[in-house]
Design a protein around this motif. Structure first.
Motif, PDB file in Angstrom:
ATOM      1  N   LEU A  14      64.641  21.903  98.431  1.00  9.20           N
ATOM      2  CA  LEU A  14      64.439  22.360  97.053  1.00  9.20           C
ATOM      3  C   LEU A  14      65.531  23.345  96.647  1.00  9.20           C
ATOM      4  CD1 LEU A  14      62.664  22.355  94.528  1.00  9.20           C
ATOM      5  CD2 LEU A  14      61.324  24.202  95.557  1.00  9.20           C
ATOM      6  N   ASP A  15      65.859  24.280  97.528  1.00  4.78           N
ATOM      7  CA  ASP A  15      66.892  25.273  97.211  1.00  4.78           C
ATOM      8  C   ASP A  15      68.263  24.613  97.043  1.00  4.78           C
ATOM      9  OD1 ASP A  15      64.970  27.187  97.337  1.00  4.78           O
ATOM     10  OD2 ASP A  15      65.641  28.097  99.218  1.00  4.78           O
ATOM     11  N   PHE A  16      68.532  23.613  97.878  1.00  2.07           N
ATOM     12  CA  PHE A  16      69.821  22.926  97.812  1.00  2.07           C
ATOM     13  C   PHE A  16      70.002  22.239  96.462  1.00  2.07           C
ATOM     14  CE2 PHE A  16      72.339  19.021  98.463  1.00  2.07           C
ATOM     15  CZ  PHE A  16      73.528  19.569  98.928  1.00  2.07           C
ATOM     16  N   PHE A  17      69.011  21.465  96.042  1.00  4.18           N
ATOM     17  CA  PHE A  17      69.163  20.731  94.788  1.00  4.18           C
ATOM     18  C   PHE A  17      68.999  21.644  93.568  1.00  4.18           C
ATOM     19  CE2 PHE A  17      68.485  17.070  97.594  1.00  4.18           C
ATOM     20  CZ  PHE A  17      69.535  16.268  97.152  1.00  4.18           C
ATOM     21  N   THR A  18      68.279  22.737  93.706  1.00  8.10           N
ATOM     22  CA  THR A  18      68.206  23.721  92.615  1.00  8.10           C
ATOM     23  C   THR A  18      69.593  24.291  92.347  1.00  8.10           C
ATOM     24  OG1 THR A  18      65.913  24.313  93.137  1.00  8.10           O
ATOM     25  CG2 THR A  18      67.204  25.908  91.871  1.00  8.10           C
ATOM     26  N   LYS A  19      70.314  24.602  93.414  1.00  9.33           N
ATOM     27  CA  LYS A  19      71.671  25.118  93.248  1.00  9.33           C
ATOM     28  C   LYS A  19      72.597  24.032  92.706  1.00  9.33           C
ATOM     29  CE  LYS A  19      75.254  27.853  95.465  1.00  9.33           C
ATOM     30  NZ  LYS A  19      75.641  28.667  96.645  1.00  9.33           N
ATOM     31  N   ALA A  20      72.378  22.792  93.128  1.00 13.60           N
ATOM     32  CA  ALA A  20      73.217  21.683  92.647  1.00 13.60           C
ATOM     33  C   ALA A  20      73.086  21.510  91.139  1.00 13.60           C
ATOM     34  CB  ALA A  20      72.830  20.396  93.362  1.00 13.60           C
ATOM     35  N   ARG A  24      74.116  21.259 105.908  1.00 10.07           N
ATOM     36  CA  ARG A  24      74.833  22.157 106.818  1.00 10.07           C
ATOM     37  C   ARG A  24      76.338  21.858 106.881  1.00 10.07           C
ATOM     38  NH1 ARG A  24      71.448  24.195 111.364  1.00 10.07           N
ATOM     39  NH2 ARG A  24      73.198  23.709 112.756  1.00 10.07           N
ATOM     40  N   HIS A  25      76.798  20.920 106.051  1.00  9.86           N
ATOM     41  CA  HIS A  25      78.212  20.518 105.984  1.00  9.86           C
ATOM     42  C   HIS A  25      78.691  19.883 107.282  1.00  9.86           C
ATOM     43  CE1 HIS A  25      78.777  22.431 102.100  1.00  9.86           C
ATOM     44  NE2 HIS A  25      78.163  23.492 102.572  1.00  9.86           N
ATOM     45  N   GLU A  26      77.810  19.212 107.968  1.00 16.88           N
ATOM     46  CA  GLU A  26      78.177  18.526 109.210  1.00 16.88           C
ATOM     47  C   GLU A  26      78.288  17.013 109.011  1.00 16.88           C
ATOM     48  OE1 GLU A  26      75.995  21.859 112.023  1.00 16.88           O
ATOM     49  OE2 GLU A  26      74.879  20.173 111.214  1.00 16.88           O
ATOM     50  N   ASP A  40      72.769  29.552 102.254  1.00 23.16           N
ATOM     51  CA  ASP A  40      72.491  30.197 103.543  1.00 23.16           C
ATOM     52  C   ASP A  40      71.441  29.375 104.289  1.00 23.16           C
ATOM     53  OD1 ASP A  40      72.220  31.891 105.681  1.00 23.16           O
ATOM     54  OD2 ASP A  40      71.068  33.407 104.585  1.00 23.16           O
ATOM     55  N   TYR A  41      71.881  28.312 104.920  1.00 28.25           N
ATOM     56  CA  TYR A  41      70.949  27.381 105.548  1.00 28.25           C
ATOM     57  C   TYR A  41      70.379  27.904 106.866  1.00 28.25           C
ATOM     58  CZ  TYR A  41      74.974  26.057 108.447  1.00 28.25           C
ATOM     59  OH  TYR A  41      76.034  26.081 109.300  1.00 28.25           O
ATOM     60  N   LYS A  42      71.064  28.827 107.511  1.00 30.05           N
ATOM     61  CA  LYS A  42      70.670  29.265 108.852  1.00 30.05           C
ATOM     62  C   LYS A  42      69.261  29.843 108.898  1.00 30.05           C
ATOM     63  CE  LYS A  42      75.352  30.158 110.488  1.00 30.05           C
ATOM     64  NZ  LYS A  42      76.302  31.181 111.007  1.00 30.05           N
ATOM     65  N   LYS A  43      68.825  30.471 107.819  1.00 29.75           N
ATOM     66  CA  LYS A  43      67.511  31.116 107.808  1.00 29.75           C
ATOM     67  C   LYS A  43      66.357  30.118 107.863  1.00 29.75           C
ATOM     68  CE  LYS A  43      67.480  31.519 102.748  1.00 29.75           C
ATOM     69  NZ  LYS A  43      67.482  32.473 101.602  1.00 29.75           N
ATOM     70  N   TYR A  44      66.640  28.834 107.599  1.00 27.43           N
ATOM     71  CA  TYR A  44      65.580  27.827 107.598  1.00 27.43           C
ATOM     72  C   TYR A  44      65.343  27.222 108.983  1.00 27.43           C
ATOM     73  CZ  TYR A  44      66.483  28.039 102.576  1.00 27.43           C
ATOM     74  OH  TYR A  44      66.658  28.465 101.280  1.00 27.43           O
ATOM     75  N   PHE A  45      66.267  27.462 109.888  1.00 25.51           N
ATOM     76  CA  PHE A  45      66.207  26.839 111.212  1.00 25.51           C
ATOM     77  C   PHE A  45      65.913  27.870 112.294  1.00 25.51           C
ATOM     78  CE2 PHE A  45      68.908  24.233 108.548  1.00 25.51           C
ATOM     79  CZ  PHE A  45      68.488  22.951 108.822  1.00 25.51           C
ATOM     80  N   THR A  46      65.240  27.426 113.334  1.00 26.76           N
ATOM     81  CA  THR A  46      64.996  28.289 114.489  1.00 26.76           C
ATOM     82  C   THR A  46      65.888  27.839 115.637  1.00 26.76           C
ATOM     83  OG1 THR A  46      63.178  26.863 115.219  1.00 26.76           O
ATOM     84  CG2 THR A  46      62.627  28.766 113.851  1.00 26.76           C
ATOM     85  N   LYS A  47      66.244  28.772 116.502  1.00 20.41           N
ATOM     86  CA  LYS A  47      67.135  28.450 117.620  1.00 20.41           C
ATOM     87  C   LYS A  47      66.366  27.874 118.782  1.00 20.41           C
ATOM     88  CE  LYS A  47      70.557  31.973 116.414  1.00 20.41           C
ATOM     89  NZ  LYS A  47      71.299  33.160 116.869  1.00 20.41           N
TER      90      LYS A  47
END
Length: 439
Positions: free
Chosen positions: A321-327, A391-393, A432-439
């Motif tokens: 949702l955040d990704f496409f909201t920014k798009a 994540r631009h991968e 800032d995608y990192k906050k959505y993922f856990t290590k």
């Protein structure tokens, strides 16, 4: 000067005191989605070609701006790219890799590189993040067309800038259309034949009006690998050999078939790297290519990499949702009024699911519990593939070409270039995608 086709769109210009490489892909055999492989495979790469004086990069797709290759290249190498407002993703990638000598060349303006060398870069007429280039060294002129489709009026203008010795030109659009669409078989076949025919006509017309001494059908020779997928490769696009065989006589006499490693010399013509060809442009040869153990192992390894992310469904929904909201914060989307994009992204094994209906022109997003038939474009994509894109991968184009997406559109003939400009433009979005993922 010799001009060597290393493979796909990678071309090396070399003289005694001069060398320039275009779109270097010298390491690795496939692009980010691992279903799309270089074919015929290159004969040699970074182990042999690791030093050159200059570099031109047309755009940021992995088969033209290859990350594994760039890691191995001297970071002081002068790089020339198009000065273009949408080129931020390419610049970001190059700077992250610590390249120190990046020159943004103004479109259509001849840029002097050194005493003997000039480059002129041309933007895509379709508004995509792409370019082509005319490279002039002493009295020698090479046109590097890669994926950049241009209007005939543009081609005519370029032809007046130099007497081009050899041109590497696009001849077949590589995409998931119509193979990945949910059309019936009859419609798919009709659209595939139309696409192939139009692609070849565009190529022949471009050669006719560019007026090079020699022209090479290039950069369309990627193939999709996988069990039962070989038929797709020439379903909607021609092979280089087919492009040459079907050419009208006035064009055919200019066309040459160059394979990886082959050299073109103004004096000697084509110098073949290998006399006997191992890989042919047919289904059986490509099935043998995929049957190789190292190819299958790479596909399996890549599929495991895609799934190697830790994210729960709540965070996944928020991320998408955040990704496409920014798009949707991009300006000038009014030309997509009444254009509704439905994104269906899930992974049943990991219990991830997100369904969005995006009214692009009105900049409105609705979260849905179940799919709707009220859409203009529908995209179905695995949740983890979508995560990798955000994540631009992986690029959207890689996922599309490699059949990692299923699509539909209403009506069937509703191709909208404005949509694709916006959609592919989201490759450059930074969140800032990192906050959505856990290590």
């Amino acid at each position: 000067m010799n001009v060597q086709l290393i493979g796909h769109a990678t071309v090396l210009l070399k003289d005694k005191n001069f060398s320039m490489i275009c779109d270097p892909w010298l390491k690795g055999d496939y692009v980010n989605n691992c279903t799309v492989w270089q074919y015929p495979p290159r004969e040699f790469g970074i182990e042999k070609i690791n030093k050159f004086k200059y570099m031109y990069i047309s755009h940021d797709h992995e088969d033209h701006c290859n990350a594994e290759t760039l890691k191995k290249i001297n970071k002081n190498t002068p790089i020339f790219i198009l000065k273009f407002k949408e080129n931020r993703n390419l610049i970001r990638r190059l700077k992250e890799m610590k390249f120190k000598n990046i020159t943004e060349v103004i479109a259509w303006k001849k840029h002097k590189i050194d005493k003997f060398t000039n480059i002129t870069i041309f933007p895509s007429d379709q508004g995509f993040v792409d370019s082509s280039a005319l490279i002039q060294y002493k009295d020698y002129a090479v046109y590097h067309g890669n994926d950049c489709i241009l209007k005939l009026d543009t081609i005519k203008k370029i032809s007046k800038l130099a007497n081009i010795d050899i041109a590497f030109m696009p001849y077949a659009g590589f995409s998931g259309f119509p193979s990945s669409y949910e059309f019936d078989k009859k419609t798919k076949k009709r659209l595939a034949e139309k696409k192939k025919k139009e692609g070849l006509k565009s190529f022949y017309d471009a050669v006719k009006y560019l007026k090079p001494k020699k022209a090479v059908p290039a950069a369309g020779d990627l193939i999709i690998v996988g069990k039962g997928k070989a038929w797709i490769n020439y379903f909607d696009r021609a092979s280089p050999i087919e492009a040459i065989k079907k050419a009208p006589l006035s064009v055919k006499q200019k066309l040459i078939d160059m394979r990886p490693g082959d050299i073109y010399s103004r004096d000697k013509g084509i110098i073949k790297f290998k006399k006997k060809l191992k890989w042919k442009y047919n289904t059986s040869s490509q099935e043998k290519f995929y049957a190789q153990s190292y190819v299958k192992k790479e596909v399996e390894r890549y599929n495991n990499w895609i799934l190697n992310l830790k994210i729960n469904n709540k965070n996944f929904n928020k991320l998408v949702l955040d990704f496409f909201t920014k798009a949707l914060k991009k300006k000038n989307l009014s030309n997509l009024i009444n254009y509704k994009l439905q994104i269906i992204s899930e992974n049943k094994i990991k219990n991830l699911k997100s369904i969005l209906l995006i009214d692009i022109g009105r900049k409105k997003i609705t979260e849905l519990e179940k799919p709707t038939q009220n859409y203009t474009k529908k995209i179905i994509i695995d949740a983890f593939v979508l995560c990798r894109i955000i994540r631009h991968e992986i690029l959207w184009g890689d996922a599309y070409c490699g059949l990692f997406m299923k699509l539909d559109r209403k009506p069937v003939n509703n191709y909208n270039l404005n949509f694709w400009r916006w959609f592919y433009g989201t490759d450059e979005l930074l969140i800032d995608y990192k906050k959505y993922f856990t290590k």
